[in-house]
Motif scaffolding. Sequence first.
Motif, mmCIF file in Angstrom:
data_model
loop_
_atom_site.group_PDB
_atom_site.id
_atom_site.type_symbol
_atom_site.label_atom_id
_atom_site.label_comp_id
_atom_site.label_asym_id
_atom_site.label_seq_id
_atom_site.Cartn_x
_atom_site.Cartn_y
_atom_site.Cartn_z
ATOM 1 N N THR B 49 0.834 -1.200 0.000
ATOM 2 C CA THR B 49 0.000 0.000 0.000
ATOM 3 C C THR B 49 0.869 1.251 0.000
ATOM 4 O OG1 THR B 49 -1.753 -1.176 1.158
ATOM 5 C CG2 THR B 49 -1.807 1.219 1.254
ATOM 6 N N GLU B 91 -7.497 0.282 -1.029
ATOM 7 C CA GLU B 91 -7.665 -0.928 -0.235
ATOM 8 C C GLU B 91 -9.008 -0.871 0.478
ATOM 9 O OE1 GLU B 91 -4.393 -1.175 2.413
ATOM 10 O OE2 GLU B 91 -4.539 -3.324 2.667
ATOM 11 N N ASP B 167 -5.487 -1.669 -5.191
ATOM 12 C CA ASP B 167 -4.925 -2.200 -3.956
ATOM 13 C C ASP B 167 -5.762 -3.373 -3.468
ATOM 14 O OD1 ASP B 167 -3.483 -2.628 -1.693
ATOM 15 O OD2 ASP B 167 -3.538 -0.543 -0.997
ATOM 16 N N GLU B 168 -5.262 -4.558 -3.643
ATOM 17 C CA GLU B 168 -5.915 -5.793 -3.209
ATOM 18 C C GLU B 168 -7.395 -5.861 -3.587
ATOM 19 O OE1 GLU B 168 -4.724 -7.765 0.190
ATOM 20 O OE2 GLU B 168 -3.171 -6.319 0.751
HETATM 21 MG MG LIG Z 1 -2.105 -2.781 2.090
#
Ligand SMILES: [Mg+2]
Lengths: 587, 244
Positions: B49, B91, B167-168
């Motif tokens: 991140t 995220e 992000d993910e």
């Molecule tokens: Mg992260």
Amino acid sequence: MSLTAAETTELLPAREVQLDRAVRVGLIGGLTAMFIVTSGMLETFDLRMIVDPILSLGYVTLMAAPFAVGYVAGKAPPVLEGYAAPSVGARNVQAGAIAGALTGAIYALYALIIHVLDFSSVFIKLTEQTKKIVTLDMGAGGVLILALVMAVSGAVGGAVHLLERRWKRAVLYSAFWVVMFGLLEVLVSQIAFVRRISAVKELLYGTDAGLTLIGAVIIGGLVFAAYYYLDGRVRAATRRAMALEGQQRRRFILISLGVAIVFLAVLPQILGPFLSEVLDLAGVFLLMALGLNIVVGFAGLLDLGYVAFFAVGAYTTAILTSPVSPKWSPELSFWTAIPFIILAAAAAGVMVGTPVLRLRGDYLAIVTLGFGEIARILFLSDALKPYFGGAQGMLLIPDIDIGPFTIDDSISFFYPIYAFVILFAYLSYALQDSRVGRAWMAMREDESVAEAMGVNIVAAKLWAFVIGAIFAAIGGALFAHKIGSVFPESFAILVSITVLVLIIVGGMGSVPGVTVGALALVALPELLREFAEFKFLFYGTLLIFMMLNRPEGFIPSRRRARELHLDEVEQDAWLAQAAEQDPAPAE
Amino acid sequence: MSTTDATPVLELRSVSTHYGPIQVLRDVDVAIYPGEIVCLLGGNASGKTTTLKTILGYVKPSSGSVHLEGQRISGLPTTEVVERGISMVPENRRLFKRMTVRENLEIGAYLRSDRDAVEDDYERVFELFPRVKERLHQRAGTLSGGEQQMVAVGRALMARPSVLLMDEPSMGLAPVLVQQNFDIIQQINQAGTTVFVVEQNANMALSIADRGYVLQTGRIVLSDHSDALLSNPEMQRAYLGQID
Ligand SMILES: [Mg+2]
Ligand SMILES: Nc1ncnc2c1ncn2[C@@H]1O[C@H](COP(=O)(O)OP(=O)(O)OP(=O)(O)O)[C@@H](O)[C@H]1O
């Protein structure tokens, strides 16, 4: 997947009115009644007749407590899906009566105790006069009568729920307006039109404040008829107006604008000097409220020192226009001073905004609170006395000229004040829908994500502070011209708090809400000066009530209402998410 | 797809990032070429991140630099980085929960002034996610997790980025949805957007990515084409445990 109740045909038994809840609210009612007696409200309010000669405001207030708890106790809980609807009937009245009777019992006990024992050294408002009022001047018998009336009042409160909606509204509103008219005799009798036809006043009010019996019947009847007749129709008409399109819509807007302008033009003439004065003050607060609404309501920056900007506007115009400005007096007119007021306000906005850019929530509130006090103390200080006049303030701020007209009294001041109100209300709407409005909205929601989406947080915050400051400064300048002088003591912290209360109660983020808030919370106390000592008690109570029951305010912005009732729906989202991740899908 | 002779659209040149005294990124070098999907893999707290935040200018690198199409963007405020064509799906999606879906998308297009093109982009988002169109006036916070993911991607696309950072994206989604999600990423990429995706789900990410980087406690320890990474024994041990 289990079968939910809705899918079965059999409904669960209704959730009825709870009698133990009646006991709980009855206790609250009793404490309220005790408070009304002990705080001296009863005595002060008793001096004011609502319906002459039978009902004073004191007794109305006292009886409002059991009525309110009876109303609450008698109200059935909301019907849930899968449950039968509760029956309406004796149980509502019964619950109301229990609550009212309990209030009455507590009241009676307290009244007897204070009648016998003397607490007046501790509770100084428990005077002989209060004791008389508490007992109807009839000793224990009078207390008993009042307690019984309270029980009945509670039962009536509960019985209100037996009425169908239309009747219920009509009844409650006519009672409310009878009290309001009884209270606001000044309002009616000051209106020029009424003054001319003194027979109207004679009929409604007789010779002194408070409605006559006939007056009460007339007002109650008219309000009842109006609510009964208009129920649903106003809403339908509004909906029809909103649905208009194209040419028709434009015509509708033009006509209503025209009507509004004509109305505002004649309003102060009709109202006369005293009521115009009240509206002027409300208008000045409204200017501030519109500005703070941008800072707090739109951008979500809690500013508790907002009065500083009001002061900056007042002092800037004082320096620029007063012939006796201590340091330097260019003696400009109000209109030529405006650009400088705006500049000074913008500078002040940046000055306050820059250091607090990184602060959020409670920290921001505390720091701005400090700024507000610093501003007042600077204007008061001896060091800056050569510029601002210190405690002596600044005098001889001239009237405002508009072409051949001189704005010099409460009636004429109405026009510039409300012209700015309209301008700022318009600007508020425009800003809300603008790019910076969207940035504020995102920033209030989640500052760091807003930044990641490209919102310039620094600029958005500073714009909010600067625009808010300009609104307040114009308000301050008009205020200074209106009273012709400025003193540091006019800029106390209570002004900031009052403005904040206005927008919270009215509806944060909502321009109509803020307007109603200012008119109700500034104008009303002005009309009820004799009860000034209870003003902040009233504000506080109202604030608590609103926070508990209607946190989005009287006239909420649609967005705010949505935000505040999020938790219910977040539950839905949680369920949805849980269902989606359910390891055993319903195949 | 990667053409090593072209200039990278996004490049991190030995970037180090600190939070206070603590160093989180150590000499990170990443180069992403136009039209690629590149993934950044790594365990918890490895600095994934932080890498994205550094690219966006949300945190500033303490040394090294970030370049977009050859121009240095490290040091610029986030607004400007976004304006130059980088947008992010954060995220946990981080929607503006109390705003409607429509308003979320509007904020995505916040910096744009080309109104007609913005309208086209709404259509593009609706084509990609028909569900989003159905839910346009619902509060984003009340959407299901899968729907929120769609809006988050839609919001980032509304900026019409040349590089999309994610992000993910598979975090907290059921396996079916993860698959769908990666299909969408491929579609977006095929429509011309370069994608830089951070993931813990290495298998999934490598199945769509052209190349991958592996981050370990702030250092790039491996970088290669996806196929090579998938068959790399070290990778298999550390991240693709389920394969053997
Ligand atoms: Mg992260
Ligand atoms: N604002 C901050 N201040 C101090 N330390 C931070 C900050 N943000 C992140 N860190 C630390 O930096 C390290 C890397 O964080 P980062 O969020 O980049 O990890 P990540 O690889 O994204 O992990 P995950 O997969 O769990 O999301 C962590 O040890 C974290 O605690």
